[in-house]
Design an enzyme around this catalytic site. Structure first.
Site, PDB file in Angstrom:
ATOM      1  N   ASP A   1       0.880  -1.818  12.263  1.00 45.47           N
ATOM      2  CA  ASP A   1       0.226  -1.343  11.047  1.00 45.47           C
ATOM      3  C   ASP A   1      -0.069  -2.509  10.100  1.00 45.47           C
ATOM      4  O   ASP A   1      -0.072  -3.680  10.488  1.00 45.47           O
ATOM      5  CB  ASP A   1       1.086  -0.265  10.380  1.00 45.47           C
ATOM      6  CG  ASP A   1       0.263   0.826   9.717  1.00 45.47           C
ATOM      7  OD1 ASP A   1      -0.432   0.525   8.732  1.00 45.47           O
ATOM      8  OD2 ASP A   1       0.313   1.978  10.177  1.00 45.47           O
TER       9      ASP A   1
ATOM     10  N   ASP B   1      -8.606   2.124   8.652  1.00 43.60           N
ATOM     11  CA  ASP B   1      -8.215   2.729   7.376  1.00 43.60           C
ATOM     12  C   ASP B   1      -9.285   2.487   6.311  1.00 43.60           C
ATOM     13  O   ASP B   1     -10.143   1.601   6.453  1.00 43.60           O
ATOM     14  CB  ASP B   1      -6.872   2.155   6.916  1.00 43.60           C
ATOM     15  CG  ASP B   1      -6.035   3.163   6.139  1.00 43.60           C
ATOM     16  OD1 ASP B   1      -6.602   4.147   5.637  1.00 43.60           O
ATOM     17  OD2 ASP B   1      -4.810   2.957   6.035  1.00 43.60           O
TER      18      ASP B   1
ATOM     19  N   CYS C   1      -8.747   6.898   9.557  1.00 44.94           N
ATOM     20  CA  CYS C   1      -7.729   7.073   8.524  1.00 44.94           C
ATOM     21  C   CYS C   1      -8.339   6.714   7.178  1.00 44.94           C
ATOM     22  O   CYS C   1      -9.201   5.841   7.091  1.00 44.94           O
ATOM     23  CB  CYS C   1      -6.528   6.170   8.816  1.00 44.94           C
ATOM     24  SG  CYS C   1      -5.182   6.327   7.624  1.00 44.94           S
TER      25      CYS C   1
ATOM     26  N   ASP D   1      -0.889  11.184   4.702  1.00 41.17           N
ATOM     27  CA  ASP D   1       0.261  10.279   4.666  1.00 41.17           C
ATOM     28  C   ASP D   1       1.563  11.045   4.488  1.00 41.17           C
ATOM     29  O   ASP D   1       2.646  10.473   4.633  1.00 41.17           O
ATOM     30  CB  ASP D   1       0.110   9.274   3.521  1.00 41.17           C
ATOM     31  CG  ASP D   1      -0.858   8.151   3.857  1.00 41.17           C
ATOM     32  OD1 ASP D   1      -1.183   7.981   5.043  1.00 41.17           O
ATOM     33  OD2 ASP D   1      -1.285   7.451   2.925  1.00 41.17           O
TER      34      ASP D   1
END
EC number: 3.2.1.22
Length: 726
Positions: free
Chosen positions: A353, A469, A516, A538
């Site tokens: 991540d 993201d 995302c 989340d």
């Protein structure tokens, strides 16, 4: 023959032609939309509802169109500036400043795209100005889905401004209307609320640009005649395929007709359209179900797998993510240890991540480094290739997080290219999550964003997954690139994103990617052309996820929703957390070593169970049995296409003391088949429910009588496997 007689004959021919009504049928196997021209040459909606059994019966509807040429008429694509009394679908300012347009029918074509898919294109033009609108309708017969969009073009001498450009306009006549919308915020997405629609307008919209779905999702349900219910009643379920600002307008007029207008939100987006260019609106996708939202959802989910979701009929990988274990605090050795844990767990992939990049401004928090996509040397001295190699040697795949549309003010990218950033030139900047948005209307920025992915993939051909993201809405609304065409920014940003994603898909067509956006900030079917799944929220508290998964399941298949087991909600057992996540695309974001030995064993066995049975979730039909909104319990089941296998998920959330519990009736089974019931995903030492475990029931019994699935134990869960006994 005299000139006077010729003139009379010509006039009679014109009258005859104008009196001839063109009737256009747009149909699935269950739903029919009928459009018809009036004597004035304009196009109107004649009917939208269940298909009539006798084709000739549609002729009885034509009388309802006579005289409908005023503001009450159901015009298929009404424009502003004429006699439209209510919200228009289309608005334009011509070169001469005139803001009126009258669109008249010219022609239409219908063609088969495939055995199940038909496309109808209707051309409308203005008599006085060189403006053309094409209405597109694509029907998916078996799935009972209709997709509609428009193409707008003109040949005026200079650019025109268009200020309304809907994708769809639909009409209804019912005694009552009830709207279900899906709203919320970060970590509390898709809260379902239903309210009646009365006279006037109700708008559901977004003005956030990139993270467009932060407060409200781009889909809705309308109960036609009554409140939407799961298994009965007529409902319209619609969604806009657009990764940006959207607007749904629900307008009830003085005669209690309902207009539903869907499209891009024109807020701050008066679009400058040059001569000869085509403005294509996003598609509005809808289904009309006469058996409640459950049937509508199954149709949408099946359609998505077959036609829209990237690799919709393919597999998905289980994964272990490092975020909850490490945050930004990791190095190469720590990540290699987590790769080993991925293998131990039995998951397919390790996902790295945020926090792996930037050197001048190392990414040790969310305050800096975004935009500088070189690995941080003191964290990862051997770069990403060493981690990909370690994963391959361990026997798992490797995935990585990126946020390529965004930039930190503290970054080398911002220092070199401030002109690449959406940013007001004369005002103080506003930062959301300490970051700004790159200007994807700019081709140079599109090239940069594509190269972020291309460099990673070129350097690491075995890289197996990307989590894309997007944490910030567009703030400081100004494009240095577009200059005087600022009204085009919100739209060209999204189109620029699609250009990048088209290139990525073209070069790396099989690369799985997660969509995302700080959770569920992007949840639309145009984005999902490029992504195999999305991150719903989340918030990974399993209780909250029951509501979130329930909401998203109205429109999306299970395999498109990533669900991770985390340490959120320590009151919930590891079993409860896993059982909730197993409804969707399973992942783990937890420190496996911190679990007790029996919990680690359970997780490994759960992953094995998931791998064995996931195709029932992925490709089967979903039936929502008991809503968490209705009480203290929830149940969902999936039935394979053959109806030979099924999975039932049951959850006791916070049951009341001495609550009277009712059996849960299954759905979707073969009533004549015999099913053996087996409880799976049991913790070590726990016995299954002996009342029904291992017993054989007919599908008819399971659907009419049901099973006592619920208990009075808080945060209790169970998963049942049903299999036909031959």
């Amino acid at each position: 023959m005299s000139r006077k007689i010729l003139s009379i004959l010509f006039f009679l021919v014109v009258i005859t032609l104008s009196a001839h009504a063109e009737t256009i049928h747009i149909a699935t196997k269950e739903t029919e939309l009928v459009l018809q021209t009036a004597q004035n040459g304009r196009l109107f909606q004649l009917y939208l509802g269940p298909r009539l059994a006798v084709a000739d019966d549609y002729n009885h509807l034509t009388a309802n169109m006579k005289g409908k040429s005023d503001g009450q008429a159901w015009e298929a694509y009404p424009v502003s500036g004429t006699e439209t009394y209510f919200e228009p679908a289309f608005g334009i300012r011509h070169n001469d400043g005139n803001q009126a347009t009258v669109l008249k029918y010219v022609s239409h074509t219908t063609k088969k795209v495939s055995d199940d898919v038909t496309e109808t294109v209707i051309t409308l033009k203005d008599d006085l100005y060189p403006v053309q609108v094409k209405l597109f309708y694509r029907t998916f017969a078996k799935d009972n889905i209709i997709e509609s969009w428009t193409e707008i073009s003109h040949n005026e001498k200079k650019a025109v401004s268009i200020n309304n450009y809907a994708s769809s306009m639909l009409y209804w006549k019912r005694s009552q209307y009830f709207l279900t919308e899906f709203s919320g915020d970060w970590a509390k997405e898709v809260n379902m609320t239903t309210t009646p629609l009365a006279f006037g307008k109700k708008m559901v919209d977004s003005k956030l640009g990139s993270r467009a779905n932060l407060h409200v999702s781009p889909f809705f349900t309308v109960g036609l005649g009554d409140t939407p219910r799961e298994n009965d009643g007529q409902v319209l379920m619609g969604t806009l395929a657009w990764t940006g600002n959207f607007r749904f307008t629900f307008e009830v007029d003085n005669e209690h007709n309902l207009r539903v207008i869907s499209g891009i939100n024109p807020f701050a987006s008066e679009y400058t359209l040059d001569p000869g260019k085509v403005f294509t609106t996003p598609s509005f996708i809808f289904t009309l179900s006469n058996q409640g939202t459950g049937k509508g959802s199954r149709d949408l989910q099946r359609w998505a797998r077959n036609y829209r979701l990237k690799d919709g009929n393919g597999d998905r990988m289980t994964l272990l993510n490092n975020w909850e274990s490490t945050g930004f605090d990791f190095n190469e050795e720590k990540l290699k240890s987590l790769i080993e844990e991925t293998k131990y767990l039995g998951a397919d992939m390790f996902l790295l991540d945020d926090g792996w990049f930037a050197n001048k401004y190392p990414r040790h928090s969310d305050t800096q480094g975004l935009g500088d996509w070189a690995p941080t040397a003191n964290k990862l001295p051997n770069g990403i290739p060493a981690l990909v190699k370690a994963a391959k040697a361990t026997g798992v795949k490797f995935g990585i997080w990126i946020e390529p549309e965004m930039v930190s003010a503290k970054s080398e990218l911002f220092e070199k290219h401030p002109d690449w950033v959406i940013m007001l030139p004369n005002r103080e900047r506003y930062y959301f999550r300490n970051q700004l948005v790159l200007d994807l209307s700019n081709p140079a920025v599109q090239e940069h964003v594509f190269n972020v992915v291309d460099h990673l993939m070129t350097e690491n051909p075995d890289l197996a997954y990307m989590k894309w993201d997007c944490n910030s809405p567009i703030t400081n609304i100004y494009s240095p690139y577009l200059k005087e065409k600022q009204g085009n920014l919100y739209i060209e940003y999204v189109r620029g994103l699609y250009k990048v994603l088209d290139r990525i898909r073209g070069k790396y067509p099989t690369l799985p990617m997660m969509l995302c956006s700080g959770g569920g900030g992007r949840t639309d079917y145009e984005g999902l052309r490029y992504f195999t799944e999305f991150w719903p929220s989340d918030n990974t508290d399993p209780v909250e996820r029951l509501y979130i998964q329930w909401g998203y399941s109205q429109f999306f298949p299970a395999k498109s929703m990533a669900a991770h087991v985390t340490s959120w909600n320590h009151d919930a057992s590891i079993k409860f957390r896993v059982d909730v996540a197993m409804q969707c695309k399973l992942g783990f974001d937890i420190n496996i070593k911190e679990l007790r030995a029996e919990e680690q064993t359970f997780c490994k066995e759960a992953v094995a169970n998931y791998d064995r049975l996931k195709n029932i979730n992925y490709d089967g039909d979903q039936y929502r049995l008991v809503s968490p909104y209705d009480g203290n319990h929830s149940a969902v089941m999936y039935v394979s296409q053959s109806k030979k296998q099924a999975l039932v998920y049951a959850y006791d959330i916070f049951p009341r003391y001495s609550e009277i519990l009712q059996p849960v009736q299954c759905q979707g089974l073969n009533p004549a088949a015999k099913y053996r019931v087996k409880e799976i995903n049991l913790m070590s030492g726990n016995n299954p429910a002996d009342a029904f475990n291992g017993k054989v029931y007919s599908g008819d019994y399971l659907m009419k009588i049901g099973l006592d699935l619920f208990t009075s134990t808080k945060l209790h869960s169970r998963i049942l496997e049903l299999e036909v006994v031959e």
